[in-house]
Every structure is written in structure tokens, then in C-alpha cells.
Design a protein around this motif. Sequence first.
Motif, PDB file in Angstrom:
ATOM      1  N   PHE A  48      -1.456  42.707  70.959  1.00  0.00           N
ATOM      2  CA  PHE A  48      -2.044  44.016  71.226  1.00  0.00           C
ATOM      3  C   PHE A  48      -2.005  44.892  69.981  1.00  0.00           C
ATOM      4  O   PHE A  48      -2.995  45.564  69.647  1.00  0.00           O
ATOM      5  N   ILE A  49      -0.890  44.910  69.285  1.00  0.00           N
ATOM      6  CA  ILE A  49      -0.747  45.733  68.079  1.00  0.00           C
ATOM      7  C   ILE A  49      -1.809  45.380  67.044  1.00  0.00           C
ATOM      8  O   ILE A  49      -2.468  46.252  66.453  1.00  0.00           O
ATOM      9  N   ILE A  50      -1.999  44.079  66.812  1.00  0.00           N
ATOM     10  CA  ILE A  50      -2.904  43.626  65.748  1.00  0.00           C
ATOM     11  C   ILE A  50      -4.364  43.794  66.141  1.00  0.00           C
ATOM     12  O   ILE A  50      -5.173  44.335  65.375  1.00  0.00           O
ATOM     13  N   LEU A  51      -4.721  43.331  67.334  1.00  0.00           N
ATOM     14  CA  LEU A  51      -6.127  43.274  67.735  1.00  0.00           C
ATOM     15  C   LEU A  51      -6.640  44.576  68.332  1.00  0.00           C
ATOM     16  O   LEU A  51      -7.841  44.858  68.270  1.00  0.00           O
ATOM     17  N   ILE A  52      -5.762  45.362  68.928  1.00  0.00           N
ATOM     18  CA  ILE A  52      -6.181  46.580  69.616  1.00  0.00           C
ATOM     19  C   ILE A  52      -5.634  47.838  68.932  1.00  0.00           C
ATOM     20  O   ILE A  52      -6.352  48.787  68.662  1.00  0.00           O
ATOM     21  N   VAL A 213       0.219  42.725  80.541  1.00  0.00           N
ATOM     22  CA  VAL A 213      -0.876  43.402  79.844  1.00  0.00           C
ATOM     23  C   VAL A 213      -0.686  44.925  79.820  1.00  0.00           C
ATOM     24  O   VAL A 213      -0.702  45.536  78.739  1.00  0.00           O
ATOM     25  N   PRO A 214      -0.502  45.587  80.969  1.00  0.00           N
ATOM     26  CA  PRO A 214      -0.312  47.050  80.885  1.00  0.00           C
ATOM     27  C   PRO A 214       0.971  47.437  80.183  1.00  0.00           C
ATOM     28  O   PRO A 214       1.024  48.474  79.513  1.00  0.00           O
ATOM     29  N   ALA A 215       2.027  46.608  80.328  1.00  0.00           N
ATOM     30  CA  ALA A 215       3.284  46.914  79.640  1.00  0.00           C
ATOM     31  C   ALA A 215       3.106  46.839  78.130  1.00  0.00           C
ATOM     32  O   ALA A 215       3.573  47.710  77.386  1.00  0.00           O
ATOM     33  N   ALA A 216       2.412  45.789  77.655  1.00  0.00           N
ATOM     34  CA  ALA A 216       2.176  45.637  76.214  1.00  0.00           C
ATOM     35  C   ALA A 216       1.237  46.714  75.692  1.00  0.00           C
ATOM     36  O   ALA A 216       1.430  47.248  74.597  1.00  0.00           O
ATOM     37  N   ALA A 217       0.207  47.048  76.487  1.00  0.00           N
ATOM     38  CA  ALA A 217      -0.730  48.091  76.075  1.00  0.00           C
ATOM     39  C   ALA A 217      -0.027  49.436  75.974  1.00  0.00           C
ATOM     40  O   ALA A 217      -0.182  50.172  74.990  1.00  0.00           O
ATOM     41  N   GLY A 218       0.747  49.772  77.009  1.00  0.00           N
ATOM     42  CA  GLY A 218       1.466  51.037  76.993  1.00  0.00           C
ATOM     43  C   GLY A 218       2.457  51.109  75.854  1.00  0.00           C
ATOM     44  O   GLY A 218       2.540  52.112  75.138  1.00  0.00           O
TER      45      GLY A 218
END
Length: 449
Positions: A48-52, A213-218
Motif C-alpha cells: 500500500f505504501i509503495i503503490l498507493i 486491506v482497510p487496516a493497511a490502507a488506514g
Amino acid sequence: MARETWGTRIGFILAAVGSAIGLGNIWRFPFQVSQEGGAAFMVMYLAFIILIGFPAMLAEFVVGRKTELNTVGAIRDFAGGYWQYLGGLFVFIGFVILSYYSVIGGWVLRYILGSVTGGYAATESAAAYFGMVATGTDTLIAHAVFMLLVIGIVALGIQQGIELGVKVMVPAILAIFGILAVYAFTLPGAGEAYAYYLSPDIGYIMQNWQSLVPAAAGQGFFTLSLGMGVMITYASYLGDDKNLGIDGISIVVLNTSVSILTGLVVFPILFSAGVDPATSGPGAIFVSIAEAVLDLPFGRVVGLLFFLTVAIAALSSAISLIEVVVSYAIDEFGMDRVKATVIAGVAIFILGVPVTMNTVFINLYDILAAQILLVLGGVLLMVLVSWLHAGEAIEELEQGIGDLGSIGSLWIWMVRVPVILVLLVSLYLGVTGYIDFLTGAFAEYLGTL
């Protein structure tokens, strides 16, 4: 009155890194890893950090630097119309997050004192000590002390307050945690801890992606200080000659390194002391670390260094969050910096008072802010930048970086499609998860009647 600017480029980078490092890395990151399957969460988080996260950060940078205004004014100037309310949402998010951040910062100050005096060693258990620290009148006082520290730094201004502060804070965090990571490597449970932390179970990821997914996004947005107006505000103090791409990469690499380093410190300590890292709840790391260090060589010194680092990180994050609000008051209402900082600090302190009475408010505030509002703000801003004002965004990104050619177009399409899609999925999962949390909390409350 001329608008303030960063004195040096490294000052901007360290300020952004200081905001990103903060409690999001050292307090929130370990218990997110513990709650979401160890290394499985790490895989999702890094992706998530790299791509988003990185493309989204550049989007915030271009809005801030192009307009040279606070978050509300920046989005109003960039897009006009009703979009200015998105800036208001960012200011509100900063309010909410800092209100409970400050309470946790107060916890940390008391744990530093407990490390010096042996307070948590003298209590019947680490959990009992946390219970004393987490709520009550003393917690309210510690919350006030922490906010006073934040107000004092930000009131001094960009160069003499924030920039000077982070030039001391960020290197101190890296140095102390580097020392602690070397110490943790020598502990008997280090091997087991590294396996838990760094060896992902692909089957677990496939089975639990809806929570990951939501945990990593948040967590990604939280630790990079995205979706809350910080990067827009900080970039507004930049000159056009700065390379936003290089600055963004520097911030992401430093921030992610501290996240990884935190795990290399925390988990060997827990495993060596036989403490279960899967213990849930926002106080888990406080309880676990305090319990673990008592049985380790030089434990009290390790505890002091650990909580001192957490305190420095908490301050570096807090000053960025309140600056979003302060810059809004200065630009929109013509307030002087000291008055704006005091008013913002007092208002945020009041919002945090319920958290000092019951820790359930941390989850209520944190899940709402990190997994819903941050992501919602991120989705709206990415749509604004990549679909409605793509040409202006690419042109602004090219200032100080040269002709990007296809790279600029690639960045815009990264934001337009994968970034927005992932954020939308994360937002949906975050909302449904929050509803489940509220339902469970309400049912638990009814069970106590």
C-alpha cells in the motif's frame, strides 16, 4: 504580512518525516501488526505504501505548493466551489486525531516518569499500571501538559519552532531506535520474533484480506499523514524549485524504515519476555513493553529509551496536526500565530477530554478517523487532482523536476485508477467494519446494564 517558508529543504523533509513517523509508527503500527496477523499485515502495508501512498502524497504536494495556502484555501483556490468543504474535512480530521493523540502523548510522559522512578515495576502488574495511567484526573493533567508542549513549539513559527524542533527530534528517534534494534537483536527471542514479523503466511492473507486491506490502507494513510491536510499544508511553504518526487521518495523511505525498525525493536522484546504480541487494544504496547522490559537485562534503561522515543515521535506528529488548523486560522481569519495556536490547542484539548475518562473513545475516534475519514478525504482529493485538474497537477509536479514526459502521465493514471479503486474498496470495508464495531460495542454496553 509575508507568508512563512521553510528555511531549508531538509527542514521540510524532516518535518514531513516527523509528522509521518509519530505515534502512527511507534504506537499504532505494532498493535496493527499484532491484530492483523504479523507479517501478513506487513506485506499489505508495504504494498500500500509503495503503490498507493507515494502517488497520493504527490497529489497532496502539488495542491499545497501550487496554491501556497492552508488546506481549506488551497483546495478552494485549486478547484473552487463546493470542493472547499473537502479542506474543512481535513481540518476536522486533524482535530479528531490530535484530540486522542494528545491523551496518548500524556500516557507516554507518565511512562517516562514511571521508567525513571520504577513506577510500573512497583505496581502489582503492568496492566494495573496502565489502568492507572489510561484514565482519571492525572490523565487529564498529562493530556494538558502534552498539549502545552505542542502549543509552545508551534507558536514559535515554521523556522524557529517546527523546523528547528524536527531537526532535533527526527535524528534522535532514528539514533535511539537504532540502538534499541541492535540490543533487541541480542535477545533470546529475536529469531522467533523475526519469523513472526517478517515471514508472511500467504494463506492467512488470502483468508483475511477483507480486514487486512482497510487496516493497511488506514495505517498507510495514517503514518504518511495523508488525508488530513498535513502534506498540503507543509508543501504550501515550499518553493517552486523543489523536486517533489525526490522529496516524496525521501519521506516514504524514511517513514517506512522507522515502521520496520519499530517492529525490530518491539517484537524481540515481547517474544523474549514471553508476552503474547497478539494482545489487542490500543494500550497493548504500553502494557506489553512495560511488562517485558522488567525481565530483560538493563530493562529499566531500555524502557526509558523506548518511551522517550515514543514521546519525541508523538510531539513531531502532533505539531504537524495542529499546524493544519493553525495555518487555516492564520490564512482565513488573519490571526497572529500565537493566538491561533492557543485557540486551536485549547479546542483540541477539550475534544480529547472524553478519552481521558474512558479508553473506548480511542477506538471510536481512531477507527472513524483512520479507516473512514482519512480514506474518504483521500478518495475525494485523488478524484479532484487526477480527473478534474490533471493538466495543472502534472504542470505543478514538473516545477523543479524537469520534463517528466510519460512519467507524469503514468503518475496521473496511477492515481486515477489503482489508487482510487483501492481507496474505494478500503473505504467500503472500513465503513462496514466500523458498523460492526459499533454494533458490538453497543451490545456489550447493554450487557452491562
